[in-house]
Design an enzyme around this catalytic site. Structure first.
Site, short mmCIF file in Angstrom:
data_model
loop_
_atom_site.label_atom_id
_atom_site.label_comp_id
_atom_site.label_asym_id
_atom_site.label_seq_id
_atom_site.Cartn_x
_atom_site.Cartn_y
_atom_site.Cartn_z
N LYS A 101 0.86 -1.19 0.00
CA LYS A 101 0.00 0.00 0.00
C LYS A 101 0.89 1.23 0.00
O LYS A 101 2.02 1.18 0.49
CB LYS A 101 -0.88 0.02 1.26
CG LYS A 101 -2.11 0.89 1.13
CD LYS A 101 -3.23 0.13 0.45
CE LYS A 101 -4.46 0.97 0.27
NZ LYS A 101 -5.60 0.15 -0.14
N ASP A 155 -7.08 4.43 -4.26
CA ASP A 155 -7.70 4.28 -2.94
C ASP A 155 -8.29 5.66 -2.64
O ASP A 155 -8.56 6.43 -3.58
CB ASP A 155 -6.68 3.82 -1.89
CG ASP A 155 -7.32 3.34 -0.58
OD1 ASP A 155 -7.77 2.19 -0.52
OD2 ASP A 155 -7.41 4.14 0.38
P1 NDP Z 1 -12.90 8.00 -2.25
O1 NDP Z 1 -11.83 9.00 -2.05
O2 NDP Z 1 -13.47 7.81 -3.61
O3 NDP Z 1 -14.12 8.27 -1.25
C1 NDP Z 1 -13.93 8.31 0.12
C2 NDP Z 1 -15.23 8.66 0.78
O4 NDP Z 1 -15.11 8.50 2.19
C3 NDP Z 1 -15.64 10.11 0.55
O5 NDP Z 1 -17.04 10.20 0.59
C4 NDP Z 1 -15.00 10.82 1.74
O6 NDP Z 1 -15.64 12.02 2.08
C5 NDP Z 1 -15.18 9.79 2.82
N1 NDP Z 1 -14.06 9.90 3.78
C6 NDP Z 1 -12.76 9.66 3.55
N2 NDP Z 1 -12.00 9.90 4.64
C7 NDP Z 1 -12.86 10.31 5.56
C8 NDP Z 1 -12.68 10.70 6.90
N3 NDP Z 1 -11.47 10.73 7.50
N4 NDP Z 1 -13.79 11.05 7.58
C9 NDP Z 1 -15.01 11.02 6.99
N5 NDP Z 1 -15.23 10.66 5.71
C10 NDP Z 1 -14.17 10.31 5.02
O7 NDP Z 1 -12.28 6.60 -1.70
P2 NDP Z 1 -12.79 5.12 -1.99
O8 NDP Z 1 -14.26 5.09 -2.15
O9 NDP Z 1 -11.93 4.55 -3.03
O10 NDP Z 1 -12.38 4.40 -0.62
C11 NDP Z 1 -13.29 4.27 0.47
C12 NDP Z 1 -12.83 3.14 1.38
O11 NDP Z 1 -12.81 1.91 0.63
C13 NDP Z 1 -11.43 3.27 1.96
O12 NDP Z 1 -11.40 2.65 3.23
C14 NDP Z 1 -10.57 2.44 1.00
O13 NDP Z 1 -9.39 2.01 1.60
C15 NDP Z 1 -11.52 1.31 0.73
N6 NDP Z 1 -11.29 0.52 -0.48
C16 NDP Z 1 -11.18 1.13 -1.70
C17 NDP Z 1 -11.01 0.36 -2.82
C18 NDP Z 1 -10.95 0.94 -4.19
O14 NDP Z 1 -10.84 0.18 -5.14
N7 NDP Z 1 -11.05 2.25 -4.34
C19 NDP Z 1 -10.89 -1.11 -2.74
C20 NDP Z 1 -11.12 -1.64 -1.41
C21 NDP Z 1 -11.29 -0.83 -0.34
P3 NDP Z 1 -14.98 13.42 1.64
O15 NDP Z 1 -15.16 13.48 0.14
O16 NDP Z 1 -15.76 14.44 2.37
O17 NDP Z 1 -13.55 13.34 2.06
O1 2IT Z 2 -7.94 -1.51 -0.59
C1 2IT Z 2 -7.92 -1.98 -1.74
O2 2IT Z 2 -8.09 -3.18 -1.96
C2 2IT Z 2 -7.70 -1.06 -2.85
N1 2IT Z 2 -7.58 0.15 -2.62
C3 2IT Z 2 -7.57 -1.57 -4.25
C4 2IT Z 2 -6.20 -2.12 -4.50
C5 2IT Z 2 -5.91 -2.51 -5.92
O3 2IT Z 2 -4.73 -2.80 -6.16
O4 2IT Z 2 -6.79 -2.54 -6.77
#
Ligand code: NDP
Ligand code: 2IT
Length: 451
Positions: free
Chosen positions: A131, A171
């Site tokens: 990561k 992420d």
């Molecule tokens: P994005 O940046 O697209 O969205 C994040 C969302 O969560 C936004 O709505 C944001 O609000 C909110 N958020 C983030 N940090 C905070 C915080 N500290 N407090 C409150 N709200 C918060 O990220 P993703 O959707 O990609 O990721 C969301 C989660 O999913 C994370 O935990 C990530 O690690 C996990 N994940 C992502 C994957 C991927 O493929 N993208 C795969 C697997 C897991 P705001 O816009 O106001 O900051």
């Molecule tokens: O937390 C996760 O699994 C991700 N942010 C996606 C990682 C990836 O390599 O697609």
């Protein structure tokens, strides 16, 4: 997180993790959760818990920290910190996303890297875990600033990554735009079109269908499978999804396609409650195209939609809760509120959104609970499908790729259930996921020797 809850064989090892990694509470939490699940094999299966395997698993293979200097549109020099933690490559090249958020520090990247090792093992694909990211805050930055930041970040990162070495993706704060700038700079410095070095690429330049949707869709597929196991489905269920980023948006979309109604979602300023069911087209337009806020959604959707800035989204009554924002967003009090609101199932779309205390509350109340490393594995699994397409210079249809995703989520689900039953914890997805993944990684580590 008490030491007493761990098997005696694990206690000393956990204490060493605390001692060797001071000031890293998120990393401690992620390790604790896995160690807690090892109880059924601790003492009984020494081949899996022998000191060296677990000790090596808790120590990243490599940790890179670097300076990221960049210049704002106003000509000011800014310095951020970049990270890449290459945690474990026993199953394949390091694989995992990059997070750009002001809260990023070594503890957060290490917890995410540690989780990624086991999540990636669960997918059944040949990928190790890593990561990275930066404490850079993309909010309010122009496209040109984002581009300069990404180029500076990659100017250091490029020497550490590669199709067979380490393959980043997105992420929090890193989506298609950022991955484009990152890939462009890699291509320029390396002077080669190495598609498989990054996943989450745009469809026009080597990306895979369904990668954008994959994490959210996969989480909904997983929840659907948990319900199917009990003769139920998402049809007619009232659902709450936290966050409104990549994972949340596509979780909402798939829940709606499967007949559920998502009545609330959130961002860091608050949450909206839309009893008629969220308008996903409007939400995507505001969040993905305009990079707007949920206050815009409430204003434009009108009607009885409420935008609440001083409460918790987990107070909204629902049968299914999908936390899809960030770590530790669902503490014990939120778990209790969800239970008061009638929750039956919680599946994590985010990484480690529920605290250990919240998970205990769900356990005690008999709420079905899926940990992120199982239920959000669809994103990285589809990244591996993207690598597969890049390696064979092929591209698959949306339908074929989505079908693969659904099959992968079903197989992760079923493996969790089988392992949990085998080790005396029937129906416990945390134990099932952690043990399935741990055994797979441990077997490979033993086979490859002390490296
Ligand atoms: P994005 O940046 O697209 O969205 C994040 C969302 O969560 C936004 O709505 C944001 O609000 C909110 N958020 C983030 N940090 C905070 C915080 N500290 N407090 C409150 N709200 C918060 O990220 P993703 O959707 O990609 O990721 C969301 C989660 O999913 C994370 O935990 C990530 O690690 C996990 N994940 C992502 C994957 C991927 O493929 N993208 C795969 C697997 C897991 P705001 O816009 O106001 O900051
Ligand atoms: O937390 C996760 O699994 C991700 N942010 C996606 C990682 C990836 O390599 O697609």
């Amino acid at each position: 997180m008490t030491l007493d809850a761990l098997h005696p064989n694990m206690q000393a090892q956990y204490e060493i993790v605390l001692e060797r990694n001071p000031g890293e509470p998120e990393f401690h939490q992620a390790v604790y959760e896995v160690m807690l699940s090892l109880t059924p094999i601790a003492g009984k299966r020494p081949e899996y818990t022998q000191w060296s395997v677990l000790k090596r698993m808790c120590e990243p293979e490599r940790q890179i920290i670097f300076r990221v200097p960049w210049v704002t549109d106003d000509g000011e020099v800014r310095i951020n910190r970049g990270f890449r933690v290459e945690f474990n490559s026993v199953l394949g090249p390091y694989k995992g996303g990059l997070r750009f958020h002001p809260s990023v520090n070594l503890s957060i990247i290490k917890f995410l890297g540690f989780e990624q090792v086991y999540k990636n093992a669960l997918t059944g694909m040949p990928i190790g875990g890593g990561k990275g990211g930066s404490d850079f805050d993309p909010k309010g930055r122009s496209d040109a600033e984002i581009m300069r930041f990404c180029q500076s970040f990659m100017t250091e990162l490029y020497r550490h990554i590669g199709e067979y070495t380490d393959v980043p993706a997105g992420d929090i704060g890193v989506g298609g735009r950022e991955l484009g700038y990152l890939f462009g700079q890699y291509k320029r410095i390396a002077n080669r079109y190495e598609s498989g070095v990054i996943t989450g690429k745009g469809l026009a330049w080597g990306g895979s269908q369904v990668r954008t949707e994959a994490t959210g869709y996969g989480t909904a597929f997983f929840a659907q499978r948990m319900l199917a196991e009990r003769g139920q489905s998402l049809e007619g269920k009232r659902v709450v999804v936290s966050g409104s980023g990549n994972v949340a948006l596509y979780a909402v979309e798939k829940v709606h396609q499967l007949g559920g109604t998502v009545v609330a979602c959130s961002d860091s300023n608050g949450f909206v409650v839309d009893e008629a069911g969220l308008d996903i087209a409007l939400l995507k337009e505001i969040k993905e195209v305009r990079r707007g806020r949920l206050s815009d959604y409430a204003a434009e959707r009108g009607g009885s939609v409420r935008h609440i800035t001083d409460g918790s989204i987990w107070e909204v009554p629902c049968q299914v809760a999908l936390p899809c924002a960030t770590q530790n967003e669902l503490p014990e009090a939120a778990a209790l509120a969800l239970i008061r609101g009638g929750v039956e199932l919680v599946a994590e779309g985010a990484n480690m959104p529920s605290t250990p205390e919240a998970i205990n509350v769900f356990d005690d109340a008999g709420v079905l609970f899926a940990p992120g490393k199982a239920s959000n594995a669809g994103g990285v699994a589809t990244s591996a499908l993207e690598m597969q397409q890049n390696a064979s210079r092929d591209s698959w249809t949306f339908e074929a790729t989505e079908a693969r995703l659904e099959t992968i989520m079903a197989s992760i689900h079923d493996r969790c259930i089988e392992t949990a039953a085998e080790f005396g914890a029937p129906g416990n997805y945390v134990v099932g996921a952690n043990l399935t993944a741990y055994i797979k990684v441990a077997d490979a580590m033993v086979a490859l020797g002390v490296i």
